[in-house]
Design a protein around this motif. Structure first.
Motif, PDB file in Angstrom:
ATOM      1  N   ASN A   1     -11.313  45.046  28.168  1.00  0.00           N
ATOM      2  CA  ASN A   1     -12.198  45.036  27.231  1.00  0.00           C
ATOM      3  C   ASN A   1     -11.521  46.044  25.907  1.00  0.00           C
ATOM      4  O   ASN A   1     -11.570  45.807  24.887  1.00  0.00           O
ATOM      5  CB  ASN A   1     -13.374  46.103  27.487  1.00  0.00           C
ATOM      6  CG  ASN A   1     -14.663  45.557  27.431  1.00  0.00           C
ATOM      7  OD1 ASN A   1     -14.898  44.212  26.711  1.00  0.00           O
ATOM      8  ND2 ASN A   1     -15.751  45.655  28.360  1.00  0.00           N
TER       9      ASN A   1
ATOM     10  N   LYS B   1     -20.040  52.317  20.235  1.00  0.00           N
ATOM     11  CA  LYS B   1     -20.637  51.100  20.527  1.00  0.00           C
ATOM     12  C   LYS B   1     -21.408  50.530  19.534  1.00  0.00           C
ATOM     13  O   LYS B   1     -21.197  49.243  19.169  1.00  0.00           O
ATOM     14  CB  LYS B   1     -21.279  50.954  21.825  1.00  0.00           C
ATOM     15  CG  LYS B   1     -21.492  49.633  22.622  1.00  0.00           C
ATOM     16  CD  LYS B   1     -22.358  49.770  23.762  1.00  0.00           C
ATOM     17  CE  LYS B   1     -22.572  48.415  24.172  1.00  0.00           C
ATOM     18  NZ  LYS B   1     -23.088  48.337  25.645  1.00  0.00           N
TER      19      LYS B   1
ATOM     20  N   GLU C   1     -14.637  49.602  16.502  1.00  0.00           N
ATOM     21  CA  GLU C   1     -13.893  48.798  17.552  1.00  0.00           C
ATOM     22  C   GLU C   1     -12.787  49.392  18.308  1.00  0.00           C
ATOM     23  O   GLU C   1     -12.547  49.703  19.289  1.00  0.00           O
ATOM     24  CB  GLU C   1     -13.481  47.494  17.015  1.00  0.00           C
ATOM     25  CG  GLU C   1     -14.698  46.598  16.493  1.00  0.00           C
ATOM     26  CD  GLU C   1     -14.190  45.338  15.748  1.00  0.00           C
ATOM     27  OE1 GLU C   1     -14.907  44.807  15.470  1.00  0.00           O
ATOM     28  OE2 GLU C   1     -13.228  45.528  14.997  1.00  0.00           O
TER      29      GLU C   1
ATOM     30  N   LEU D   1     -11.113  45.043  22.112  1.00  0.00           N
ATOM     31  CA  LEU D   1     -11.628  45.626  20.863  1.00  0.00           C
ATOM     32  C   LEU D   1     -10.358  46.069  20.090  1.00  0.00           C
ATOM     33  O   LEU D   1     -10.599  46.076  18.784  1.00  0.00           O
ATOM     34  CB  LEU D   1     -12.510  46.789  21.425  1.00  0.00           C
ATOM     35  CG  LEU D   1     -13.726  46.655  21.945  1.00  0.00           C
ATOM     36  CD1 LEU D   1     -14.021  47.720  23.071  1.00  0.00           C
ATOM     37  CD2 LEU D   1     -14.437  46.262  21.086  1.00  0.00           C
ATOM     38  N   TYR D   2      -9.210  46.397  20.545  1.00  0.00           N
ATOM     39  CA  TYR D   2      -7.912  46.796  19.893  1.00  0.00           C
ATOM     40  C   TYR D   2      -7.603  45.469  19.061  1.00  0.00           C
ATOM     41  O   TYR D   2      -7.171  45.802  17.851  1.00  0.00           O
ATOM     42  CB  TYR D   2      -6.861  47.209  20.773  1.00  0.00           C
ATOM     43  CG  TYR D   2      -6.809  48.912  21.211  1.00  0.00           C
ATOM     44  CD1 TYR D   2      -8.150  49.562  20.801  1.00  0.00           C
ATOM     45  CD2 TYR D   2      -6.107  49.270  22.137  1.00  0.00           C
ATOM     46  CE1 TYR D   2      -8.216  50.647  21.426  1.00  0.00           C
ATOM     47  CE2 TYR D   2      -6.130  50.369  22.861  1.00  0.00           C
ATOM     48  CZ  TYR D   2      -7.105  51.283  22.463  1.00  0.00           C
ATOM     49  OH  TYR D   2      -7.173  52.420  22.788  1.00  0.00           O
TER      50      TYR D   2
ATOM     51  N   GLN E   1      -9.662  43.070  18.009  1.00  0.00           N
ATOM     52  CA  GLN E   1     -10.611  42.933  17.109  1.00  0.00           C
ATOM     53  C   GLN E   1     -10.284  43.858  15.952  1.00  0.00           C
ATOM     54  O   GLN E   1     -10.348  43.459  14.464  1.00  0.00           O
ATOM     55  CB  GLN E   1     -11.938  43.146  17.533  1.00  0.00           C
ATOM     56  CG  GLN E   1     -12.567  41.905  18.435  1.00  0.00           C
ATOM     57  CD  GLN E   1     -13.707  42.273  19.014  1.00  0.00           C
ATOM     58  OE1 GLN E   1     -14.249  41.590  20.007  1.00  0.00           O
ATOM     59  NE2 GLN E   1     -14.615  43.284  18.531  1.00  0.00           N
ATOM     60  N   ALA E   2      -9.974  45.163  15.939  1.00  0.00           N
ATOM     61  CA  ALA E   2      -9.797  46.077  14.982  1.00  0.00           C
ATOM     62  C   ALA E   2      -8.444  45.809  14.327  1.00  0.00           C
ATOM     63  O   ALA E   2      -8.379  45.768  13.116  1.00  0.00           O
ATOM     64  CB  ALA E   2      -9.701  47.528  15.576  1.00  0.00           C
TER      65      ALA E   2
ATOM     66  N   ALA F   1     -19.005  49.606  16.714  1.00  0.00           N
ATOM     67  CA  ALA F   1     -18.279  48.195  16.812  1.00  0.00           C
ATOM     68  C   ALA F   1     -19.085  47.033  16.882  1.00  0.00           C
ATOM     69  O   ALA F   1     -18.768  45.964  16.430  1.00  0.00           O
ATOM     70  CB  ALA F   1     -17.563  48.362  18.230  1.00  0.00           C
TER      71      ALA F   1
ATOM     72  N   GLY G   1     -12.746  50.827  21.999  1.00  0.00           N
ATOM     73  CA  GLY G   1     -11.406  50.568  22.861  1.00  0.00           C
ATOM     74  C   GLY G   1     -10.965  51.667  23.462  1.00  0.00           C
ATOM     75  O   GLY G   1     -10.711  51.477  24.640  1.00  0.00           O
TER      76      GLY G   1
END
Length: 583
Positions: free
Chosen positions: A175, A145, A156, A179-180, A182-183, A148, A160
């Motif tokens: 969530n 966390k 991230e 997050l996936y 964003q990565a 990320a 995720g």
């Protein structure tokens, strides 16, 4: 499979989750124990050190491993947190397991605590994997966390995954998608593949096949991600029988398989077997089946064990079967554990017998109903320790609740007359409603003996209200599978006229079939007497009709019971290939 042998005193005439996807960093040193001081370190380790240590300290020198580690120690002591992270890994590499890794872990914690994001990811991976420190999902989640929050793509991705699989937090696919994504936007190819998987299946977001294909394609073409290649193959395979789609699927499966993806290897084998997108080639089929097992396909490892044990399409070889069973069992495949356990149980004089019980327990915990039934027997009888009635009852009820029809039928027998499951064992309490409940379930799930008992009890009104039509239905169902006791009972009910007037032709037909299928000469006299009475009441033409019907009779194949409980593959200890299936 063994059965509990008991008698019923009633009046009758006869189916990972594996660990998460966290990986330890790729820039770690090789194992450093006994590394010569003038040894040349790997290029990625050199790059990592150069990135951590200011250029002036290198002075264009071609440093060996010992000189680099000295430099890292000096820099870490001077407050260089990137260097301290790498120095921590040197200490971990030189340690004797988790106990000796404490100094290295402390360096990583100091580095991460002072803002070094790669060290945060390192700690998350260590605590999630249980390597170098005891597994601690809460700590893994905390460090991922933080990484990320710093905008790190790897952090991230891993955070995720924590939300995806419920590692250190409650599962939250919304969530996970965020997050996936964003990565993936930061060109993390694993995140692209994982995001595509969620989009393809509508998990945590609306199903969007086009977006899934976009991310899979980028992950496969730009990042060489083999699981993305498998997923692309699956997308095209869904369009078969389109010839172009079959060819495209074949190419993606081939590329993923050649990079070592076990699922792609399995699908490639199937394409060679059936000539999809390529020419049928059984040699290549067998080659890729073995490759899929070697790459780690748990299901294929089990299937190969089964093939070698039974000689199905391959020369029987119990030693080869055991090799493959053990590989699948090591990843807690319930069927592999069951077959391995039953093999070990043959040797009652040596330790493998107890090892067999251990395998059966693990299989039972994974949802294999046949293993649950065997564990019940072992506990009732006391084969692996003192008899344990309560534990045996628990496993028997578990197997029955999962639809194992022999366990259901045994519970009927035990509850109907309050009998003991084994010599010296406590008795089950008499509970007729509970008994009938299990009898009906066993009949519904295809237990032929249960169908016969239920049919006869309904016809005769034993233990329940009389229901002749329903009883005849059950007797006929069991009879169609060639079950001789039911055929005898069915013939006898036609002979007596339980549905109205006697039907002596049908009576003779089923009694003659019962006589031909009866495998116990000591108890066949009852059938012989019934058949003799039926034939004595037929004329010559009717006897010809009976003979023709008997000649034309083909018993239905008895369906195989599925030993695995529903959702068995969600069992936390079961490890499919390299993460969740298809992911």
């Amino acid at each position: 499979m063994r059965r509990l042998i008991v008698f019923v005193l009633v009046a009758v005439t006869s189916s990972t989750m594996a660990a998460g996807i966290a990986e330890l960093p790729s820039d770690l040193p090789e194992p450093t124990r006994n590394v010569p001081t003038n040894d040349r370190p790997s290029s990625n380790w050199v790059s990592a050190v150069k990135a951590a240590v200011p250029a002036q300290y290198w002075a264009n020198a071609d440093l060996n491993f010992q000189q680099m580690t000295n430099l890292l120690r000096e820099q870490s002591q001077a407050g260089n947190w990137a260097a301290k992270r790498l120095w921590g890994w040197v200490l971990i590499g030189e340690s004797d397991g988790a106990d000796g890794a404490q100094d290295g872990l402390q360096c990583l914690k100091d580095s991460a605590g002072n803002g070094c994001v790669p060290a945060m990811n390192d700690l998350g991976a260590i605590y999630e994997s249980g390597k170098y420190a005891p597994t601690n999902d809460a700590e893994a989640f905390r460090w991922f966390k933080q990484a990320a929050a710093a905008g790190n793509a790897q952090g991230e991705l891993q955070l995720g995954a924590c939300y995806h699989y419920g590692i250190g937090t409650a599962p939250d696919l919304t969530n996970t998608v965020k997050l996936y994504r964003q990565a993936a936007m930061q060109t993390n190819y694993v995140a692209m593949k994982s995001l595509g998987y969620l989009l393809m299946n509508g998990l945590g977001t609306d199903k969007d096949p086009d977006a899934a294909k976009y991310w899979f394609t980028r992950a496969a073409k730009e990042g060489g991600n083999r699981r993305a290649m498998f997923d692309l193959g699956a997308i095209y395979a869904a369009r078969i029988p389109d010839t172009n789609a079959a060819a495209e699927a074949f190419q993606w499966y081939r590329r993923g398989a050649e990079l070592g993806d076990p699922l792609a290897a399995l699908q490639l084998a199937e394409f060679y077997r059936y000539g999809l997108g390529t020419q049928t080639n059984l040699t290549r089929y067998h080659e890729w089946i073995f490759n899929a097992a070697t790459f780690g396909s748990t299901e294929v490892q089990y299937e190969l064990g089964l093939m070698y044990q039974t000689g199905d399409g391959i020369t029987a070889d119990i030693n080869a079967a055991l090799i493959w069973y053990r590989q699948a069992a090591a990843k807690n495949h319930p069927d592999a554990l069951y077959n391995l356990g039953m093999y070990y149980l043959k040797d009652v004089e040596h330790p493998p017998y107890h090892q067999g019980y251990d395998c059966l327990i693990r299989s039972a915990e994974g949802g294999n109903s046949a293993a649950q039934y065997e564990c019940a027997i072992l506990n009732f009888i006391g084969d692996v320790g003192p008899p344990d009635f309560e534990k045996g009852k628990q496993w028997l009820t578990e197997a029955a609740s999962n639809g194992w029809n022999q366990a259901e039928f045994d519970l009927f027998k035990f509850y109907y007359n309050g009998v003991a499951p084994a010599a010296g064992s406590p008795k089950f309490p008499i509970d007729r409603p509970e008994a009938i409940k299990w009898l009906r379930r066993a009949a519904d799930h295809g237990n032929l003996q249960a169908q016969e008992y239920l049919g006869l009890m309904l016809v005769q009104g034993i233990g329940m209200d009389r229901g002749t039509w329903e009883g005849m239905k059950w007797l006929k169902e069991a009879s169609e599978y060639g079950y001789a006791p039911a055929q005898n009972d069915l013939g006898y009910t036609f002979l007596r006229g339980d549905l109205g007037l006697p039907d002596r032709v049908q009576a003779a037909k089923w009694l003659e079939l019962a006589q031909s299928h009866w495998d116990n000469p000591k108890t066949r006299r009852m059938v012989d007497v019934n058949l003799s009475n039926a034939l004595a009441q037929l004329n010559a033409d009717q006897k010809v009709d009976v003979a023709q019907e008997v000649k034309n009779f083909q018993p239905l194949p008895v369906p195989n019971s599925n030993p695995l409980a529903t959702n068995w593959d969600q069992y936390a200890a079961y490890q499919r290939e390299d993460g969740q299936f298809g992911h």
